[in-house]
Design a protein around this motif. Sequence first.
Motif, PDB file in Angstrom:
ATOM      1  N   MET A 121      40.171  31.974  51.841  1.00  0.00           N
ATOM      2  CA  MET A 121      40.932  33.228  52.867  1.00  0.00           C
ATOM      3  C   MET A 121      41.601  34.293  51.481  1.00  0.00           C
ATOM      4  SD  MET A 121      45.073  34.191  54.621  1.00  0.00           S
ATOM      5  CE  MET A 121      45.927  33.816  53.218  1.00  0.00           C
ATOM      6  N   ALA A 122      40.985  35.711  51.550  1.00  0.00           N
ATOM      7  CA  ALA A 122      40.719  35.907  50.187  1.00  0.00           C
ATOM      8  C   ALA A 122      42.830  36.519  49.902  1.00  0.00           C
ATOM      9  CB  ALA A 122      40.548  37.350  50.303  1.00  0.00           C
ATOM     10  N   ILE A 123      43.102  36.518  48.793  1.00  0.00           N
ATOM     11  CA  ILE A 123      44.318  36.959  48.606  1.00  0.00           C
ATOM     12  C   ILE A 123      44.725  38.102  47.973  1.00  0.00           C
ATOM     13  CG2 ILE A 123      46.211  35.775  46.793  1.00  0.00           C
ATOM     14  CD1 ILE A 123      44.069  34.162  45.545  1.00  0.00           C
ATOM     15  N   ASN A 124      45.730  38.344  48.610  1.00  0.00           N
ATOM     16  CA  ASN A 124      46.134  40.390  48.657  1.00  0.00           C
ATOM     17  C   ASN A 124      47.378  40.094  47.157  1.00  0.00           C
ATOM     18  OD1 ASN A 124      46.827  42.722  48.585  1.00  0.00           O
ATOM     19  ND2 ASN A 124      48.427  42.213  50.041  1.00  0.00           N
ATOM     20  N   THR A 125      46.093  40.528  46.197  1.00  0.00           N
ATOM     21  CA  THR A 125      46.852  40.639  45.044  1.00  0.00           C
ATOM     22  C   THR A 125      47.501  41.930  44.469  1.00  0.00           C
ATOM     23  OG1 THR A 125      44.863  41.542  44.110  1.00  0.00           O
ATOM     24  CG2 THR A 125      44.818  38.895  43.354  1.00  0.00           C
TER      25      THR A 125
ATOM     26  N   LEU B  97      36.706  41.109  33.606  1.00  0.00           N
ATOM     27  CA  LEU B  97      37.014  41.288  35.090  1.00  0.00           C
ATOM     28  C   LEU B  97      36.358  41.418  35.474  1.00  0.00           C
ATOM     29  CD1 LEU B  97      40.487  43.687  34.240  1.00  0.00           C
ATOM     30  CD2 LEU B  97      40.302  41.181  34.255  1.00  0.00           C
ATOM     31  N   ALA B  98      34.820  41.795  35.806  1.00  0.00           N
ATOM     32  CA  ALA B  98      34.224  42.176  36.849  1.00  0.00           C
ATOM     33  C   ALA B  98      33.236  41.034  36.594  1.00  0.00           C
ATOM     34  CB  ALA B  98      33.644  43.562  36.495  1.00  0.00           C
ATOM     35  N   ASN B  99      32.968  40.361  35.617  1.00  0.00           N
ATOM     36  CA  ASN B  99      32.081  39.326  35.549  1.00  0.00           C
ATOM     37  C   ASN B  99      32.177  37.867  35.735  1.00  0.00           C
ATOM     38  OD1 ASN B  99      29.138  41.104  34.966  1.00  0.00           O
ATOM     39  ND2 ASN B  99      31.055  42.239  33.844  1.00  0.00           N
ATOM     40  N   GLY B 100      31.039  37.281  35.567  1.00  0.00           N
ATOM     41  CA  GLY B 100      32.154  35.592  36.069  1.00  0.00           C
ATOM     42  C   GLY B 100      31.568  34.757  34.396  1.00  0.00           C
TER      43      GLY B 100
ATOM     44  N   ARG C 283      40.011  36.321  37.061  1.00  0.00           N
ATOM     45  CA  ARG C 283      39.509  38.060  37.922  1.00  0.00           C
ATOM     46  C   ARG C 283      40.171  37.944  38.992  1.00  0.00           C
ATOM     47  NH1 ARG C 283      35.019  35.860  37.507  1.00  0.00           N
ATOM     48  NH2 ARG C 283      33.680  35.956  38.997  1.00  0.00           N
ATOM     49  N   ASN C 284      40.034  36.752  39.746  1.00  0.00           N
ATOM     50  CA  ASN C 284      40.317  37.019  41.055  1.00  0.00           C
ATOM     51  C   ASN C 284      41.832  37.447  41.523  1.00  0.00           C
ATOM     52  OD1 ASN C 284      37.128  38.020  41.480  1.00  0.00           O
ATOM     53  ND2 ASN C 284      37.051  35.270  41.344  1.00  0.00           N
ATOM     54  N   VAL C 285      42.258  36.554  40.495  1.00  0.00           N
ATOM     55  CA  VAL C 285      44.160  36.023  41.028  1.00  0.00           C
ATOM     56  C   VAL C 285      45.019  37.455  40.146  1.00  0.00           C
ATOM     57  CG1 VAL C 285      43.621  33.682  41.706  1.00  0.00           C
ATOM     58  CG2 VAL C 285      44.030  34.347  39.090  1.00  0.00           C
ATOM     59  N   ILE C 286      44.487  38.147  39.237  1.00  0.00           N
ATOM     60  CA  ILE C 286      45.765  38.756  38.229  1.00  0.00           C
ATOM     61  C   ILE C 286      45.475  39.997  39.633  1.00  0.00           C
ATOM     62  CG2 ILE C 286      45.494  40.208  36.319  1.00  0.00           C
ATOM     63  CD1 ILE C 286      43.471  39.421  34.902  1.00  0.00           C
TER      64      ILE C 286
END
Lengths: 215, 249
Positions: free
Chosen positions: B1-5, A124-127, A64-67
């Motif tokens: 560092m946060a990724i800018n998606t 998309l918002a939870n673990g 979810r944090n990389v999509i």
Amino acid sequence: MALLTKKDASLITDPLADNNPITIQVLGICSALAITAELKASIVMAVAVMFVLGLGNVVISLMRNVIPSKIRIIVQLIVVATLVIVVDQVLKAFAYELSKTLSVFVGLIITNCIIMGRFEAFALANGPWKSFLDGIGNSLGYGVILIIVGFFRELLGSGTLLGYKVLGDPIAKTGLYATGYENNGFMIIPPAALIVVGIIIWVQRSRNPALVEDN
Amino acid sequence: MAINTDKNSYTVVFAAVMVVIVGSILAFMSSSLKDRITENERFEKQQNILYAMGVNDNVDEGSVNFVSTDEVEGEFKSYIKEQLVIEGDKITENDEAYLIDMKKQMAIAGKGETPKLPLMIGEKDGKKYYIIPMYGKGLWDAIWGFIALDDKMVVQGVYFDHKGETPGLGANIKQRYFMDDFTGESILKGTEYAGIAVAKGNNDPLNNTKDDNEVDALAGATITGNGVSAMIKESLNLYKDYLQTVSAK
């Protein structure tokens, strides 16, 4: 320590009734119409959806944090399609008989709105653990409705349950058929599913007026 | 560092990496499982052919049970005495004729070219069975099957299957009560090849009338039923010349 906190347990129990994906969220109606003419098909579809939604929610949650938000729907589609193909291939190789029974349902899972709906609304918002529970809860809620619809459609439409003749033989006129009872042909066509789902929604909202929207 | 998606470059790279990963997973799965899947499909074909000629593990009136996978290869060898490939006027023997893809051959025939048609000749209790593969279209996707005939062109058994017909409706073509109706029907009307129609309003649910070239339709599955009728007619039509020589003997 309990395995599930109260909040975790509600992720499983809420979709069974007051937040049911079919009757409240109005998702997954298409497959409820398509495959509920027999009870066995309803059960098989419920189990197949449980597998894909449970696992799919975990995968989407982990990613979810990389999509990228611009292509998130495409990514979700790719995840569900990949899972469905992998399940289908593994079944064909190691459980061929089962794969034959499941083939229609496995393909239909890709078009099931519940999958995309839960990816979008929850994973998309939870673990991963919460998303897994949400996937299992929603597929159970979906399965309960499918099984109720399948039960009534097969019983009233064909006089059978899981293929067994429970009301007698309609051709030899035995059992209930001896009294003049006839199978209701309307129950085996898709519109009947809509009516049964409508009745379930009616019963559910009569029992819990909080579910009724204000005009 | 946060990724800018939200960056375009990130989106493109993410999509490319995802395609590579998913493609690799699917390619690996497909290649590593291919042999097992092909073998399962081969066993299934053998089971279906034997089922059509009445070699099966059915225990009661409702069950559809094939010869078990462990035994099917041996049973297939002992019951199927001859396998032929019919190519126009040329008939050759081929031990793997049953693996010929009927879908491809029907497409070749549709273009007006000469198809390679597989035909299996089985023998059980001293009686000969001519088993013909069939292929056609249902409501949603492909339907296929096998039909076993005796030398008088009377059906001795059938097996139907489908890819995606509606469960509880069109999918019922592989139910026993539907398939059993075909047994005893003739594919001839007089001396003409008529096939067998899946007829609505047949008014013969027990299928007592065996000389009408019709079986009772499935409720709620008109298009799949029509597909079965067309499949039988079109597939048998390709074998007409060979079957005429058999029935004339």
